[in-house]
Design an enzyme around this catalytic site. Structure first.
Site, PDB file in Angstrom:
ATOM      1  N   GLU A   1     -59.928   2.761  40.339  1.00 21.75           N
ATOM      2  CA  GLU A   1     -61.325   2.570  40.755  1.00 21.75           C
ATOM      3  C   GLU A   1     -61.504   2.853  42.239  1.00 21.75           C
ATOM      4  O   GLU A   1     -60.784   2.297  43.074  1.00 21.75           O
ATOM      5  CB  GLU A   1     -61.738   1.117  40.458  1.00 21.75           C
ATOM      6  CG  GLU A   1     -63.132   0.766  40.945  1.00 21.75           C
ATOM      7  CD  GLU A   1     -63.580  -0.637  40.523  1.00 21.75           C
ATOM      8  OE1 GLU A   1     -62.709  -1.520  40.360  1.00 21.75           O
ATOM      9  OE2 GLU A   1     -64.795  -0.838  40.377  1.00 21.75           O
TER      10      GLU A   1
ATOM     11  N   HIS B   1     -70.554   1.408  38.285  1.00 19.88           N
ATOM     12  CA  HIS B   1     -71.773   0.633  38.547  1.00 19.88           C
ATOM     13  C   HIS B   1     -72.159   0.821  40.008  1.00 19.88           C
ATOM     14  O   HIS B   1     -71.352   1.235  40.826  1.00 19.88           O
ATOM     15  CB  HIS B   1     -71.531  -0.857  38.249  1.00 19.88           C
ATOM     16  CG  HIS B   1     -70.274  -1.404  38.891  1.00 19.88           C
ATOM     17  ND1 HIS B   1     -70.239  -1.862  40.183  1.00 19.88           N
ATOM     18  CD2 HIS B   1     -68.994  -1.522  38.421  1.00 19.88           C
ATOM     19  CE1 HIS B   1     -69.007  -2.258  40.479  1.00 19.88           C
ATOM     20  NE2 HIS B   1     -68.223  -2.052  39.432  1.00 19.88           N
TER      21      HIS B   1
ATOM     22  N   GLU C   1     -64.522   4.170  37.693  1.00 21.22           N
ATOM     23  CA  GLU C   1     -63.380   3.346  37.312  1.00 21.22           C
ATOM     24  C   GLU C   1     -62.980   3.488  35.847  1.00 21.22           C
ATOM     25  O   GLU C   1     -63.038   2.516  35.081  1.00 21.22           O
ATOM     26  CB  GLU C   1     -63.673   1.877  37.630  1.00 21.22           C
ATOM     27  CG  GLU C   1     -65.022   1.357  37.122  1.00 21.22           C
ATOM     28  CD  GLU C   1     -65.211  -0.124  37.454  1.00 21.22           C
ATOM     29  OE1 GLU C   1     -64.352  -0.922  37.074  1.00 21.22           O
ATOM     30  OE2 GLU C   1     -66.225  -0.460  38.084  1.00 21.22           O
TER      31      GLU C   1
ATOM     32  N   ASP D   1     -64.822  -2.543  46.019  1.00 24.63           N
ATOM     33  CA  ASP D   1     -64.344  -2.820  44.656  1.00 24.63           C
ATOM     34  C   ASP D   1     -63.314  -1.744  44.299  1.00 24.63           C
ATOM     35  O   ASP D   1     -63.684  -0.617  43.990  1.00 24.63           O
ATOM     36  CB  ASP D   1     -65.565  -2.781  43.713  1.00 24.63           C
ATOM     37  CG  ASP D   1     -65.221  -3.110  42.282  1.00 24.63           C
ATOM     38  OD1 ASP D   1     -64.070  -3.488  41.997  1.00 24.63           O
ATOM     39  OD2 ASP D   1     -66.124  -2.979  41.425  1.00 24.63           O
TER      40      ASP D   1
ATOM     41  N   HIS E   1     -71.780  -5.813  41.312  1.00 22.61           N
ATOM     42  CA  HIS E   1     -72.547  -5.031  40.333  1.00 22.61           C
ATOM     43  C   HIS E   1     -73.970  -5.049  40.877  1.00 22.61           C
ATOM     44  O   HIS E   1     -74.763  -5.932  40.551  1.00 22.61           O
ATOM     45  CB  HIS E   1     -72.456  -5.655  38.939  1.00 22.61           C
ATOM     46  CG  HIS E   1     -71.041  -5.725  38.432  1.00 22.61           C
ATOM     47  ND1 HIS E   1     -70.582  -6.690  37.583  1.00 22.61           N
ATOM     48  CD2 HIS E   1     -69.967  -4.929  38.674  1.00 22.61           C
ATOM     49  CE1 HIS E   1     -69.291  -6.481  37.316  1.00 22.61           C
ATOM     50  NE2 HIS E   1     -68.898  -5.419  37.978  1.00 22.61           N
TER      51      HIS E   1
ATOM     52  N   ASP F   1     -57.343  -5.422  40.791  1.00 24.36           N
ATOM     53  CA  ASP F   1     -58.760  -5.069  40.961  1.00 24.36           C
ATOM     54  C   ASP F   1     -59.309  -6.091  41.948  1.00 24.36           C
ATOM     55  O   ASP F   1     -59.525  -7.259  41.591  1.00 24.36           O
ATOM     56  CB  ASP F   1     -59.468  -5.142  39.602  1.00 24.36           C
ATOM     57  CG  ASP F   1     -60.941  -4.761  39.692  1.00 24.36           C
ATOM     58  OD1 ASP F   1     -61.488  -4.707  40.806  1.00 24.36           O
ATOM     59  OD2 ASP F   1     -61.553  -4.534  38.626  1.00 24.36           O
TER      60      ASP F   1
ATOM     61  N   ARG G   1     -56.282   1.044  35.134  1.00 23.17           N
ATOM     62  CA  ARG G   1     -57.634   1.343  35.624  1.00 23.17           C
ATOM     63  C   ARG G   1     -57.473   1.862  37.040  1.00 23.17           C
ATOM     64  O   ARG G   1     -56.622   1.349  37.796  1.00 23.17           O
ATOM     65  CB  ARG G   1     -58.523   0.093  35.588  1.00 23.17           C
ATOM     66  CG  ARG G   1     -59.913   0.310  36.173  1.00 23.17           C
ATOM     67  CD  ARG G   1     -60.925  -0.771  35.766  1.00 23.17           C
ATOM     68  NE  ARG G   1     -60.657  -2.090  36.289  1.00 23.17           N
ATOM     69  CZ  ARG G   1     -60.155  -3.091  35.588  1.00 23.17           C
ATOM     70  NH1 ARG G   1     -59.847  -2.932  34.312  1.00 23.17           N
ATOM     71  NH2 ARG G   1     -59.942  -4.272  36.143  1.00 23.17           N
TER      72      ARG G   1
ATOM     73  N   HIS H   1     -65.030  -0.429  28.454  1.00 21.08           N
ATOM     74  CA  HIS H   1     -66.057  -0.709  29.477  1.00 21.08           C
ATOM     75  C   HIS H   1     -66.745   0.572  29.936  1.00 21.08           C
ATOM     76  O   HIS H   1     -66.430   1.668  29.476  1.00 21.08           O
ATOM     77  CB  HIS H   1     -65.432  -1.463  30.661  1.00 21.08           C
ATOM     78  CG  HIS H   1     -64.301  -0.754  31.341  1.00 21.08           C
ATOM     79  ND1 HIS H   1     -64.496   0.304  32.194  1.00 21.08           N
ATOM     80  CD2 HIS H   1     -62.950  -0.951  31.300  1.00 21.08           C
ATOM     81  CE1 HIS H   1     -63.324   0.720  32.661  1.00 21.08           C
ATOM     82  NE2 HIS H   1     -62.362  -0.022  32.119  1.00 21.08           N
TER      83      HIS H   1
ATOM     84  N   TYR I   1     -56.397   0.801  28.027  1.00 16.13           N
ATOM     85  CA  TYR I   1     -55.746  -0.504  27.862  1.00 16.13           C
ATOM     86  C   TYR I   1     -55.183  -0.596  26.451  1.00 16.13           C
ATOM     87  O   TYR I   1     -55.931  -0.465  25.477  1.00 16.13           O
ATOM     88  CB  TYR I   1     -56.764  -1.631  28.079  1.00 16.13           C
ATOM     89  CG  TYR I   1     -57.607  -1.407  29.321  1.00 16.13           C
ATOM     90  CD1 TYR I   1     -57.217  -1.899  30.563  1.00 16.13           C
ATOM     91  CD2 TYR I   1     -58.784  -0.636  29.249  1.00 16.13           C
ATOM     92  CE1 TYR I   1     -57.978  -1.666  31.690  1.00 16.13           C
ATOM     93  CE2 TYR I   1     -59.543  -0.381  30.380  1.00 16.13           C
ATOM     94  CZ  TYR I   1     -59.133  -0.895  31.603  1.00 16.13           C
ATOM     95  OH  TYR I   1     -59.886  -0.634  32.720  1.00 16.13           O
TER      96      TYR I   1
ATOM     97  N   HIS J   1     -61.016  -8.619  32.466  1.00 10.47           N
ATOM     98  CA  HIS J   1     -61.341  -9.504  33.598  1.00 10.47           C
ATOM     99  C   HIS J   1     -60.343 -10.661  33.691  1.00 10.47           C
ATOM    100  O   HIS J   1     -60.730 -11.828  33.820  1.00 10.47           O
ATOM    101  CB  HIS J   1     -62.785 -10.031  33.490  1.00 10.47           C
ATOM    102  CG  HIS J   1     -63.793  -9.006  33.921  1.00 10.47           C
ATOM    103  ND1 HIS J   1     -65.141  -9.160  33.737  1.00 10.47           N
ATOM    104  CD2 HIS J   1     -63.640  -7.815  34.549  1.00 10.47           C
ATOM    105  CE1 HIS J   1     -65.774  -8.098  34.227  1.00 10.47           C
ATOM    106  NE2 HIS J   1     -64.881  -7.265  34.719  1.00 10.47           N
TER     107      HIS J   1
ATOM    108  N   ASP K   1     -67.599 -34.962  44.767  1.00  8.10           N
ATOM    109  CA  ASP K   1     -68.481 -34.811  45.920  1.00  8.10           C
ATOM    110  C   ASP K   1     -68.098 -33.623  46.788  1.00  8.10           C
ATOM    111  O   ASP K   1     -68.480 -33.537  47.944  1.00  8.10           O
ATOM    112  CB  ASP K   1     -68.506 -36.103  46.756  1.00  8.10           C
ATOM    113  CG  ASP K   1     -67.137 -36.443  47.311  1.00  8.10           C
ATOM    114  OD1 ASP K   1     -66.156 -35.779  46.909  1.00  8.10           O
ATOM    115  OD2 ASP K   1     -67.048 -37.369  48.128  1.00  8.10           O
TER     116      ASP K   1
HETATM  117  N1  GLY Z   1     -64.242  -5.818  39.697  1.00 13.88           N
HETATM  118  C1  GLY Z   1     -65.226  -5.759  38.716  1.00 13.88           C
HETATM  119  C2  GLY Z   1     -65.522  -4.386  38.375  1.00 13.88           C
HETATM  120  O1  GLY Z   1     -64.717  -3.500  38.635  1.00 13.88           O
HETATM  121  O2  GLY Z   1     -66.575  -4.072  37.892  1.00 13.88           O
HETATM  122 MN    MN Z   2     -66.096  -2.117  39.542  1.00 16.26          MN
HETATM  123 MN    MN Z   3     -63.253  -3.605  40.128  1.00 19.13          MN
END
Ligand code: GLY
Ligand code: MN
Ligand code: MN
Length: 438
Positions: free
Chosen positions: A410, A356, A386, A272, A363, A261, A408, A352, A390, A244, A41
């Site tokens: 970003e 974005h 970004e 982000d 996103h 991240d 990464r 990737h 890897y 992720h 609940d």
């Molecule tokens: N944090 C998700 C991305 O970088 O797209």
């Molecule tokens: Mn991102």
């Molecule tokens: Mn990110």
């Protein structure tokens, strides 16, 4: 009493802008959503749906907007009733009267009156803009209402009303940020950047990833953010090679890097940011070499962000640049650069995209291409850049010194009239700057 988060004029201006683009007979329906069950609940914390918030500024659950540009009433909103018992348990509710005055809607009802009024309001329109597929129960309500509309109008020869996706207008509206949105996005970027710096300072061997994840939430909330913009990724060592990774439950070990991240949600706008930093303060030589290859590509790609450039153009350039990086580091021995690019073997280490759109959603919505043409960047677009590399520890073909390293980097980038502005520049990304923090 709670206060509206932002001035109601902001939302009226957005509805007016939607009205300018729409055709006579267009009717828009947006639901604010409801919190999903977490267990038994107890529910997850409610967070209003973005299109509904974008056009109303109203943050309560179970509300619905019916917007009928050019008709009277134009803006009808159904909200939860003012209910003292409910408020004793759950807290303040505006109720229909205050919703009308505080938010400037033309007409308000309690949400229990939604279905009967929606039939009349939709009958006067010609087509309905509603995003199917987000909620089975809302989809069912809309289809039920449209069946009733058909029964009222069908005898006069009208077909079942066409259902269209409001994204045909909202994707472009939300893609281009105005001055007020940019200001909030800058604040969101600053908040997250400062939090990243605190994580760089705090990390030490023996710490669990979840301590850093908790510290990030503390740091952004201390600065006024309401939440993380998405589930933070705090990944040490080989965990950083999982794109992720959100388990965030491993110990940070001396000699490893941590990839964080994480972004802030501030006044509903996301930031982000990804940074990588050493647990024990100093990068090893292979970590530094791989980091600097990614950093060079990241900075070069940011420099190319300007009006007229596109994700397609930058993606192709980043693919080539990261392939060169991998070859500089000794990957793909015996293959030519053209071969790696043609067969896309670089994707094994860079699986990737380059970035974005960013805004209310991490996103964010917005066309990346239209009619098979890349959609050019324009002033007011905000996007991430970004790139990453890897190398899982069990990879068989990589040079051994890079196994178990994931990098990464970003940043969030605003397209300006002459180029770009990095909204997340407060957080350092040069090796020497990062090392000097720990
Ligand atoms: N944090 C998700 C991305 O970088 O797209
Ligand atoms: Mn991102
Ligand atoms: Mn990110």
């Amino acid at each position: 009493m709670r206060q509206p988060l932002l001035d109601k004029e902001i939302f009226k201006k957005r509805r007016d802008k939607l009205k300018e683009q729409s055709s006579p007979g267009d009717v828009f329906v947006f639901f604010s959503g409801s919190a999903p069950v977490r267990s038994n609940d107890s529910n997850y914390k409610f967070r209003v749906s973005n299109d509904f918030f974008y056009l109303t500024g109203y943050e309560e659950e179970n509300a619905v907007l019916i917007f009928r540009p050019g008709m009277k009433p134009e803006t009808t909103v159904f909200v939860m009733p003012k209910d003292p018992v409910m408020e004793t348990w759950e807290g303040f509710l505006y109720g229909p009267d205050m919703a009308k005055t505080e938010f400037g809607f033309d007409q308000t009802y309690t949400v229990s009156k939604f279905e009967e009024n929606a039939v009349a309001l939709l009958t006067e329109g010609e087509r309905v803009y509603y995003r199917m597929g987000l909620s089975d129960s809302d989809d069912k309500k809309i289809l039920g209402i449209l069946n009733k509309v058909l029964r009222k109008k069908g005898r006069k020869g009208h077909p079942f009303q066409t259902l269209l996706d409001p994204a045909v207008y909202l994707a472009e509206m939300r893609r281009i940020k105005d001055e007020q949105e940019i200001k909030i996005m800058q604040e969101s970027g600053d908040i997250a950047a400062r939090a990243h710096i605190e994580l760089m300072k705090a990390v030490k061997p023996g710490m669990n990833e979840r301590e850093l994840a908790g510290l990030f939430i503390y740091q952004i909330m201390k600065q006024g953010a309401s939440a993380e913009a998405y589930n933070s990724i705090v990944a040490t060592g080989n965990n950083a090679t999982t794109l992720h990774y959100v388990f965030n439950d491993c110990e940070c070990k001396s000699g490893d890097l941590v990839l964080v991240d994480a972004g802030a949600e501030y006044k509903y706008m996301a930031s982000d940011i990804t940074r990588c930093f050493p647990v024990s303060g100093k990068f090893s030589q292979p970590q530094k070499d791989m980091y600097n290859e990614v950093l060079k590509v990241q900075k070069d790609m940011v420099d190319l962000v300007k009006p007229g450039a596109s994700f397609k153009e930058l993606t192709e350039k980043a693919n080539t640049a990261l392939t060169e990086s991998l070859m500089n580091l000794g990957f793909f021995k015996g293959s030519s650069k053209d071969e790696v690019l043609e067969k896309q073997t670089f994707k094994k280490y860079y699986p990737h995209g380059l970035g974005h759109y960013l805004g209310l959603d991490v996103h964010d919505i917005g066309y990346y291409e239209k009619n098979n043409e890349p959609k050019p960047f324009e002033e007011g677009v905000v996007l991430t850049i970004e790139p990453g590399l890897y190398v899982p520890e069990n990879d068989e073909s990589a040079p051994k010194e890079f196994k178990g390293i994931g990098i990464r980097i970003e940043d969030d980038v605003l397209v300006t009239n002459s180029g770009n502005k990095i909204l997340t520049s407060l957080v350092p990304k040069e090796v020497s700057e990062i090392e000097s923090l720990n």
